[in-house]
Design a protein around this motif. Structure first.
Motif, PDB file in Angstrom:
ATOM      1  N   ARG A   1       0.846  -1.185   0.000  1.00  0.00           N
ATOM      2  CA  ARG A   1       0.000   0.000   0.000  1.00  0.00           C
ATOM      3  C   ARG A   1       0.883   1.237   0.000  1.00  0.00           C
ATOM      4  N   THR A   2       0.524   2.225  -0.802  1.00  0.00           N
ATOM      5  CA  THR A   2       1.332   3.421  -0.933  1.00  0.00           C
ATOM      6  C   THR A   2       0.445   4.664  -1.070  1.00  0.00           C
ATOM      7  N   PRO A   3       0.923   5.810  -0.607  1.00  0.00           N
ATOM      8  CA  PRO A   3       0.157   7.041  -0.764  1.00  0.00           C
ATOM      9  C   PRO A   3       0.410   7.712  -2.114  1.00  0.00           C
TER      10      PRO A   3
ATOM     11  N   VAL B   1       0.238   9.179  -5.654  1.00  0.00           N
ATOM     12  CA  VAL B   1      -0.879   9.546  -6.520  1.00  0.00           C
ATOM     13  C   VAL B   1      -0.390   9.896  -7.928  1.00  0.00           C
ATOM     14  N   GLN B   2       0.831   9.469  -8.266  1.00  0.00           N
ATOM     15  CA  GLN B   2       1.418   9.677  -9.580  1.00  0.00           C
ATOM     16  C   GLN B   2       1.647  11.149  -9.914  1.00  0.00           C
ATOM     17  N   VAL B   3       1.825  11.971  -8.894  1.00  0.00           N
ATOM     18  CA  VAL B   3       2.240  13.363  -9.055  1.00  0.00           C
ATOM     19  C   VAL B   3       3.600  13.448  -8.380  1.00  0.00           C
ATOM     20  N   CYS B   4       4.635  13.250  -9.152  1.00  0.00           N
ATOM     21  CA  CYS B   4       5.973  13.139  -8.584  1.00  0.00           C
ATOM     22  C   CYS B   4       6.765  14.415  -8.843  1.00  0.00           C
ATOM     23  N   ALA B   5       6.619  15.354  -7.947  1.00  0.00           N
ATOM     24  CA  ALA B   5       7.352  16.618  -8.014  1.00  0.00           C
ATOM     25  C   ALA B   5       7.689  17.012  -6.591  1.00  0.00           C
ATOM     26  N   VAL B   6       8.977  17.185  -6.322  1.00  0.00           N
ATOM     27  CA  VAL B   6       9.404  17.512  -4.966  1.00  0.00           C
ATOM     28  C   VAL B   6       9.562  19.023  -4.834  1.00  0.00           C
TER      29      VAL B   6
ATOM     30  N   LEU C   1       4.891  16.927  -3.860  1.00  0.00           N
ATOM     31  CA  LEU C   1       3.643  17.681  -3.944  1.00  0.00           C
ATOM     32  C   LEU C   1       2.423  16.776  -4.088  1.00  0.00           C
ATOM     33  N   GLY C   2       2.631  15.514  -4.401  1.00  0.00           N
ATOM     34  CA  GLY C   2       1.519  14.583  -4.551  1.00  0.00           C
ATOM     35  C   GLY C   2       1.199  13.807  -3.285  1.00  0.00           C
ATOM     36  N   CYS C   3       2.238  13.271  -2.632  1.00  0.00           N
ATOM     37  CA  CYS C   3       1.987  12.382  -1.484  1.00  0.00           C
ATOM     38  C   CYS C   3       2.537  12.911  -0.163  1.00  0.00           C
TER      39      CYS C   3
ATOM     40  N   ILE D   1      10.313   7.994   0.147  1.00  0.00           N
ATOM     41  CA  ILE D   1       9.860   7.370  -1.099  1.00  0.00           C
ATOM     42  C   ILE D   1      10.811   6.248  -1.487  1.00  0.00           C
ATOM     43  N   ALA D   2      12.113   6.526  -1.454  1.00  0.00           N
ATOM     44  CA  ALA D   2      13.115   5.536  -1.856  1.00  0.00           C
ATOM     45  C   ALA D   2      13.112   4.296  -0.956  1.00  0.00           C
ATOM     46  N   GLY D   3      12.847   4.472   0.327  1.00  0.00           N
ATOM     47  CA  GLY D   3      12.896   3.354   1.264  1.00  0.00           C
ATOM     48  C   GLY D   3      11.554   2.731   1.574  1.00  0.00           C
TER      49      GLY D   3
END
Length: 72
Positions: free
Chosen positions: A12-14, A16-21, A29-31, A38-40
């Motif tokens: 399970r992951t939060p 939302v396919q908005v990958c911008a830091v 900005l998405g999760c 994210i990496a771990g």
């Protein structure tokens, strides 16, 4: 009938396919996770992932609203 084991349950992951830091807060900005989180993610225990996911909504306030406005 196959003797192969069933595939593992997806993690399970939060995401939302908005990958911008955001460079200011260091949060996606998405999760609202950090890059190290994210990496771990796959290496965390289920309990640790659940605990972190419960914390994520409160992180939204660390990002300036105008940055989040582009996502609706």
């Amino acid at each position: 009938m196959s003797d192969r084991p069933a595939p593992p349950e997806p993690i399970r992951t939060p995401c939302v396919q908005v990958c911008a830091v955001d460079g200011e807060s260091g949060l996606c900005l998405g999760c609202y996770r950090t890059l190290p989180e994210i990496a771990g993610w796959a290496k965390l225990s289920e309990a640790d992932r659940e605990s972190l996911m419960a914390e994520l909504p409160s992180r939204r306030s660390r990002i300036r609203p105008e940055k989040l406005a582009i996502f609706g």
